[in-house]
Scaffold this active site. Structure first.
Site, PDB file in Angstrom:
ATOM      1  N   LYS A  87       5.176  95.028  75.616  1.00 10.35           N
ATOM      2  CA  LYS A  87       4.673  93.723  75.170  1.00 10.35           C
ATOM      3  C   LYS A  87       3.924  93.888  73.853  1.00 10.35           C
ATOM      4  O   LYS A  87       3.159  94.863  73.686  1.00 10.35           O
ATOM      5  CB  LYS A  87       3.744  93.168  76.258  1.00 10.35           C
ATOM      6  CG  LYS A  87       3.231  91.748  76.005  1.00 10.35           C
ATOM      7  CD  LYS A  87       2.347  91.282  77.168  1.00 10.35           C
ATOM      8  CE  LYS A  87       1.854  89.869  76.996  1.00 10.35           C
ATOM      9  NZ  LYS A  87       0.967  89.438  78.113  1.00 10.35           N
ATOM     10  N   SER A  96       2.420  85.010  80.143  1.00 12.78           N
ATOM     11  CA  SER A  96       2.703  85.269  78.745  1.00 12.78           C
ATOM     12  C   SER A  96       3.644  86.441  78.494  1.00 12.78           C
ATOM     13  O   SER A  96       4.190  86.552  77.402  1.00 12.78           O
ATOM     14  CB  SER A  96       1.401  85.512  77.988  1.00 12.78           C
ATOM     15  OG  SER A  96       0.752  86.681  78.483  1.00 12.78           O
ATOM     16  N   SER A 153      -0.016  86.682  83.933  1.00 15.57           N
ATOM     17  CA  SER A 153       1.013  86.902  82.916  1.00 15.57           C
ATOM     18  C   SER A 153       1.999  88.020  83.196  1.00 15.57           C
ATOM     19  O   SER A 153       2.990  88.136  82.475  1.00 15.57           O
ATOM     20  CB  SER A 153       0.367  87.147  81.557  1.00 15.57           C
ATOM     21  OG  SER A 153      -0.012  85.923  81.010  1.00 15.57           O
TER      22      SER A 153
HETATM   23  N1  GLN Z   1      -1.353  81.401  81.941  1.00 14.38           N
HETATM   24  C1  GLN Z   1      -2.662  81.973  81.889  1.00 14.38           C
HETATM   25  C2  GLN Z   1      -3.315  81.613  80.578  1.00 14.38           C
HETATM   26  O1  GLN Z   1      -2.727  80.936  79.828  1.00 14.38           O
HETATM   27  C3  GLN Z   1      -2.606  83.471  82.075  1.00 14.38           C
HETATM   28  C4  GLN Z   1      -2.266  84.222  80.847  1.00 14.38           C
HETATM   29  C5  GLN Z   1      -2.336  85.715  81.034  1.00 14.38           C
HETATM   30  O2  GLN Z   1      -2.392  86.214  82.144  1.00 14.38           O
HETATM   31  N2  GLN Z   1      -2.402  86.412  79.909  1.00 14.38           N
HETATM   32  O3  GLN Z   1      -4.404  81.998  80.306  1.00 14.38           O
END
Ligand code: GLN
Length: 493
Positions: free
Chosen positions: A79, A154, A178
């Site tokens: 990532k 994400s 994410s």
């Molecule tokens: N969807 C969550 C957010 O927008 C989690 C994102 C993540 O785990 N990086 O913060």
């Protein structure tokens, strides 16, 4: 024989050990798959074709010399939020355009030491803020099961790379879901380790008290394999835990005899997509057949979890992202006469809308007069959420839960309504707030042939328990072996 890009890491390793294939041929198969399907799916931001072939040839030479490190020659996608020495690390943001990492994150250094080959960098929501990968400054990533659907986020690029056989395995990060949610949306395995299990050094921080790095893989054995290589105390991250790292592979059993699984009352009360609910009930039944006992548990503060998470995560993000000012990293806006206008222009032009929304929200909840009402209160609720899990784990070894209330939805369907998007994180954020661990494994499909994920939640440093449950479950089912259709699949039997 399966094409090499479709193999799990442990299968690929077995073949390389037997001299049946080389790392170079596996990397070539990966690069071919990327060439075939990534023009549509866009899971990668950068592909290190030459560098990964060189790394692979070195791994092959080392193996011929007797080297047998645990991940020797295994191609992994990373990532774009993790620093890998000499590679760009954009966090899918314009503001980091042109930035090249001068050092390896500890997780990367450990995978490198274990022999992994780094094939490329995957797309994500900007600075890991989002649930769909639509917030990338570099274009959307498509779900390989239905290319007009989001892959989740994400870590959407990593999930797609694994699900579409464009990588053997990948790394994601999970602040509020994410890793687990994109794994569920794309039909692969995703593990969020307990807070402190894996060093965060070299991970570009979103919310430092919640972030964890973890594996995204084709099966649970691979998740254990990658976690083994990354886990453990790191003097460069004082929040990493000095706890001993168990032998995770040894925890992988095929039955669940003597295991008690908790079913949270608050998680099965309606509001779940009916197909998701059915697949979960079926998964619970499979676990019972494997010998597990189930017991109802209660997580009474579930309703408060979204508000708590979005206050704390935004507060920490607003502090962490202050460093991107056009002076030290990446992009710098042109035409500024003084430092203040340089900061303002760079941040106005460099950050996307969702990142700005979080910085503004985070600055607000930390500002004097509002701090007690929002940030401090959220920290108190966070402690209650942690206590709820503590009480639940007195009655069970692991908790079974949905990952997301719905399967993947259409690109654009929720992007205009941030609140709707945030509500989709209801089953994942409590795990981060409590600092515990969670595993997402494929547990079937909806009528529209979209993957559904089963979440297995364990206590802090309880990775062995959730890996055991996940492995036994997938060993009894075939869901994790399914691959998306020919449009994006390179799988050949
Ligand atoms: N969807 C969550 C957010 O927008 C989690 C994102 C993540 O785990 N990086 O913060």
């Amino acid at each position: 024989m399966n094409a090499l890009n479709t193999l799990t890491a442990h299968d690929l390793l077995a073949r390389m050990q037997q001299g049946e294939c080389t790392s170079e041929s596996a990397v070539r198969a990966i690069l071919d798959a990327i060439g075939r399907v990534d023009p549509v799916l866009h899971s990668y931001l950068t592909v290190n074709a030459e560098a990964s072939l060189t790394q692979a040839r070195e791994a092959d030479a080392a193996r011929r010399g007797g080297d047998d490190r645990p991940l020797l020659g295994v191609p992994i996608a990373v990532k774009d939020v993790l620093n890998v020495r000499g590679q760009p690390c954009t966090c899918a943001s314009k503001i980091l355009k042109g930035y090249v990492a001068p050092y390896d994150a500890t997780a990367i250094a450990r995978l490198r030491a274990a022999g992994a080959v780094f094939v490329g960098r995957t797309n994500m929501d900007e600075f890991a803020m989002g649930s769909t990968t639509e917030n990338s400054a570099y274009g959307v990533t498509r779900n390989p099961w239905a290319t007009d659907h989001v892959p989740g986020g994400s870590s959407g690029g990593s999930a797609v790379a694994v699900a579409a056989d464009e990588a053997i395995a990948a790394l994601g990060t999970d602040t509020g879901g994410s890793i687990r949610q994109p794994a569920a949306f794309c039909g692969c395995v995703g593990l969020k380790p307990s807070y402190g299990r894996v060093s965060r050094y070299g991970l570009t921080a979103y919310a430092s008290s919640l972030d964890q790095i973890g594996p995204m893989t084709k099966d649970v054995r691979d998740a254990a394999l990658l976690l083994q290589a990354m886990a453990g105390y790191d003097p460069l991250d004082s929040s990493s835990l000095p706890a001993p790292v168990p032998d995770f592979a040894a925890a992988l059993k095929t039955d669940l005899k003597g295991v008690t699984l908790g079913l949270p009352r608050e998680y099965f009360v309606g509001g779940l997509d009916p197909d998701v609910e059915r697949r979960l009930q079926e998964a619970v039944a499979v676990c019972r057949q494997l010998g597990a006992t189930t017991v109802e548990v209660s997580l009474p503060r579930t309703r408060q979890a979204i508000a708590t998470y979005y206050i704390i995560a935004a507060a920490e993000a607003s502090a962490n992202l202050a460093r991107f000012d056009g002076v030290r990293y990446g992009f710098r806006a042109a035409g500024s006469e003084d430092p203040l206008s340089l900061y303002k222009r760079t941040r106005a032009q460099g950050f996307g809308d969702e990142v700005k929304r979080r910085i503004i929200l985070g600055t607000y909840v930390l500002s004097s007069g509002y701090y007690d009402a929002f940030y401090l209160r959220a920290q108190k609720v966070r402690a209650l959420i942690r206590n709820d899990f503590g009480a639940a784990f007195e009655k069970c070894d692991a908790i079974l839960a949905p990952v997301s209330p719905t399967p993947a939805y259409r690109i654009g369907e929720k992007s205009a309504d941030p609140l709707q998007m945030y509500l989709g994180d209801i089953f994942t954020v409590p795990v981060n707030l409590a600092g515990i661990c969670g595993l997402s494994v494929p547990c079937g499909f909806t009528a529209a042939n979209l993957p559904v994920g089963l979440q297995i939640v364990g206590p802090a440093l309880g990775e062995e328990a959730i890996l055991r449950v996940g492995h036994a479950y997938e060993n009894a089912t075939e869901w994790h072996r399914r691959r998306p259709g020919s449009e994006s699949s390179a799988r050949q039997e």
